[in-house]
Each structure stands twice: as structure tokens, then as C-alpha cells.
Write a protein that holds these residues in place. Structure first.
Motif, PDB file in Angstrom:
ATOM      1  N   ARG A  11       0.830  -1.210   0.000  1.00 43.40           N
ATOM      2  CA  ARG A  11       0.000   0.000   0.000  1.00 43.40           C
ATOM      3  C   ARG A  11       0.856   1.249   0.000  1.00 43.40           C
ATOM      4  O   ARG A  11       0.556   2.228  -0.681  1.00 43.40           O
ATOM      5  CB  ARG A  11      -0.954  -0.016   1.195  1.00 43.40           C
ATOM      6  CG  ARG A  11      -2.018  -1.068   1.038  1.00 43.40           C
ATOM      7  CD  ARG A  11      -2.937  -1.120   2.214  1.00 43.40           C
ATOM      8  NE  ARG A  11      -3.886  -2.224   2.018  1.00 43.40           N
ATOM      9  CZ  ARG A  11      -4.762  -2.596   2.914  1.00 43.40           C
ATOM     10  NH1 ARG A  11      -4.829  -1.984   4.069  1.00 43.40           N
ATOM     11  NH2 ARG A  11      -5.571  -3.592   2.659  1.00 43.40           N
ATOM     12  N   TRP A  12       1.956   1.208   0.763  1.00 44.18           N
ATOM     13  CA  TRP A  12       2.844   2.362   0.810  1.00 44.18           C
ATOM     14  C   TRP A  12       3.515   2.572  -0.546  1.00 44.18           C
ATOM     15  O   TRP A  12       3.603   3.702  -1.028  1.00 44.18           O
ATOM     16  CB  TRP A  12       3.898   2.185   1.913  1.00 44.18           C
ATOM     17  CG  TRP A  12       4.629   3.443   2.197  1.00 44.18           C
ATOM     18  CD1 TRP A  12       4.237   4.454   3.019  1.00 44.18           C
ATOM     19  CD2 TRP A  12       5.892   3.844   1.656  1.00 44.18           C
ATOM     20  NE1 TRP A  12       5.173   5.449   3.017  1.00 44.18           N
ATOM     21  CE2 TRP A  12       6.193   5.096   2.195  1.00 44.18           C
ATOM     22  CE3 TRP A  12       6.785   3.253   0.766  1.00 44.18           C
ATOM     23  CZ2 TRP A  12       7.358   5.791   1.881  1.00 44.18           C
ATOM     24  CZ3 TRP A  12       7.944   3.939   0.454  1.00 44.18           C
ATOM     25  CH2 TRP A  12       8.226   5.187   1.005  1.00 44.18           C
ATOM     26  N   THR A  14       2.354   1.674  -3.419  1.00 47.13           N
ATOM     27  CA  THR A  14       1.327   2.130  -4.343  1.00 47.13           C
ATOM     28  C   THR A  14       1.093   3.625  -4.198  1.00 47.13           C
ATOM     29  O   THR A  14       0.978   4.358  -5.195  1.00 47.13           O
ATOM     30  CB  THR A  14       0.018   1.362  -4.116  1.00 47.13           C
ATOM     31  OG1 THR A  14       0.273  -0.035  -4.294  1.00 47.13           O
ATOM     32  CG2 THR A  14      -1.064   1.803  -5.072  1.00 47.13           C
ATOM     33  N   LEU A  15       1.059   4.105  -2.968  1.00 38.86           N
ATOM     34  CA  LEU A  15       0.910   5.540  -2.744  1.00 38.86           C
ATOM     35  C   LEU A  15       2.137   6.294  -3.238  1.00 38.86           C
ATOM     36  O   LEU A  15       2.026   7.380  -3.812  1.00 38.86           O
ATOM     37  CB  LEU A  15       0.671   5.816  -1.252  1.00 38.86           C
ATOM     38  CG  LEU A  15       0.213   7.216  -0.868  1.00 38.86           C
ATOM     39  CD1 LEU A  15      -1.090   7.565  -1.566  1.00 38.86           C
ATOM     40  CD2 LEU A  15       0.051   7.331   0.628  1.00 38.86           C
ATOM     41  N   LEU A  18       1.780   6.566  -6.896  1.00 35.62           N
ATOM     42  CA  LEU A  18       0.838   7.623  -7.242  1.00 35.62           C
ATOM     43  C   LEU A  18       1.531   8.980  -7.198  1.00 35.62           C
ATOM     44  O   LEU A  18       1.337   9.818  -8.091  1.00 35.62           O
ATOM     45  CB  LEU A  18      -0.358   7.604  -6.296  1.00 35.62           C
ATOM     46  CG  LEU A  18      -1.425   8.670  -6.523  1.00 35.62           C
ATOM     47  CD1 LEU A  18      -2.058   8.512  -7.896  1.00 35.62           C
ATOM     48  CD2 LEU A  18      -2.474   8.600  -5.434  1.00 35.62           C
ATOM     49  N   ALA A  19       2.354   9.195  -6.184  1.00 38.34           N
ATOM     50  CA  ALA A  19       3.106  10.452  -6.100  1.00 38.34           C
ATOM     51  C   ALA A  19       4.054  10.583  -7.288  1.00 38.34           C
ATOM     52  O   ALA A  19       4.198  11.673  -7.861  1.00 38.34           O
ATOM     53  CB  ALA A  19       3.872  10.522  -4.784  1.00 38.34           C
ATOM     54  N   VAL A  48      -0.157  14.026  -1.213  1.00 35.17           N
ATOM     55  CA  VAL A  48       0.187  12.598  -1.223  1.00 35.17           C
ATOM     56  C   VAL A  48       1.540  12.372  -0.563  1.00 35.17           C
ATOM     57  O   VAL A  48       1.723  11.414   0.192  1.00 35.17           O
ATOM     58  CB  VAL A  48       0.147  12.040  -2.665  1.00 35.17           C
ATOM     59  CG1 VAL A  48       0.737  10.656  -2.740  1.00 35.17           C
ATOM     60  CG2 VAL A  48      -1.276  12.026  -3.179  1.00 35.17           C
ATOM     61  N   ALA A  51       1.052  12.518   3.098  1.00 33.81           N
ATOM     62  CA  ALA A  51       0.452  11.263   3.572  1.00 33.81           C
ATOM     63  C   ALA A  51       1.491  10.148   3.609  1.00 33.81           C
ATOM     64  O   ALA A  51       1.493   9.325   4.536  1.00 33.81           O
ATOM     65  CB  ALA A  51      -0.719  10.872   2.668  1.00 33.81           C
ATOM     66  N   LEU A  52       2.391  10.103   2.634  1.00 38.92           N
ATOM     67  CA  LEU A  52       3.454   9.098   2.623  1.00 38.92           C
ATOM     68  C   LEU A  52       4.324   9.194   3.869  1.00 38.92           C
ATOM     69  O   LEU A  52       4.661   8.183   4.482  1.00 38.92           O
ATOM     70  CB  LEU A  52       4.342   9.279   1.383  1.00 38.92           C
ATOM     71  CG  LEU A  52       3.911   8.588   0.122  1.00 38.92           C
ATOM     72  CD1 LEU A  52       4.743   9.070  -1.049  1.00 38.92           C
ATOM     73  CD2 LEU A  52       4.015   7.094   0.261  1.00 38.92           C
TER      74      LEU A  52
END
Length: 122
Positions: A11-12, A14-15, A18-19, A48, A51-52
Motif C-alpha cells: 500500500r505504501w 502504491t501511494l 501515485l506520487a 500525497v 500522507a506518505l
């Protein structure tokens, strides 16, 4: 508290992907002089990244140790996605600007990363 268990390396990464897609899409809108999308994308990329950082601090140590492997997988998928998109645009009659190929390739790479990680888990 079940929050650290749900924050996995997949999940990390993937985020993080996205960034990366957002940051690699910035030149596309810069060259198009599309300041509205450029501004929105920059603000969302900053959110993002924030959030990371927060998720990294909440993540369990065992998941943090899995992040380098997930990052290497993400990097390979991003490079592969850009290569596939470059090949696609090579055969396409209307060749686009390099910034379009990079942004579309990064999006394809992120999609590949997520699909492959989900298939591995099952």
C-alpha cells in the motif's frame, strides 16, 4: 489499534507510485501551459507526499523492512510501463511529446505494479 497492520509495504509503495505518477505528469501540463491542471496536480502531489511521510511513521517495523523490495518492484514496473508506452507511441502514427509518453508510461507502470502485487498475494 489495528491501523499499523493495515499499512503494508504494498500500500505504501502504491501511494509512492501515485506520487511519482503525479510528479512525472507535471512536465506534460507545463508544456501545454495548462496552469489549472498544473496547480491542482502540484497541490495533490504535495498532499500525497505528506500522507506518505505520515504513513511511514505509523507503519510497523516489519512492513518498513519490506518497503525496499516493494520500491524496487515499483521502479521496475515504472520503467517497464514507460518502455511499453514508448514502443506503443513508436508504432503509433501520431507520435506524442516525450512528456506524454513519460506520464502515460508511469501510469501504466503503476497499474502493472498494483495488479502484479495483488496477484502475488493470492
Amino acid at each position: 489499534m489495528s491501523l499499523p497492520r493495515t499499512l503494508t509495504a504494498t500500500r505504501w509503495s502504491t501511494l509512492l507510485g501515485l506520487a511519482m505518477v503525479m510528479l512525472l505528469s507535471l512536465p506534460r501540463y507545463w508544456f501545454l501551459h495548462d496552469t489549472t491542471r498544473l496547480t491542482l496536480l502540484a497541490i495533490l502531489a504535495l498532499a500525497v507526499v505528506t500522507a506518505l511521510i505520515g504513513f511511514w511513521r505509523l507503519m510497523a517495523t516489519t512492513e518498513r523492512q519490506r518497503c525496499p523490495a516493494a520500491f524496487r518492484h515499483l521502479a521496475g514496473c515504472l520503467i517497464g510501463g514507460m518502455a511499453l508506452m514508448a514502443i506503443w507511441h513508436w508504432f503509433d502514427v501520431a507520435a506524442d511529446h516525450w512528456s506524454v509518453i513519460v506520464s502515460q508510461g508511469a501510469a501504466l507502470g503503476l497499474l502493472l505494479h498494483v495488479v502484479i502485487r495483488i496477484w502475488r498475494r493470492r
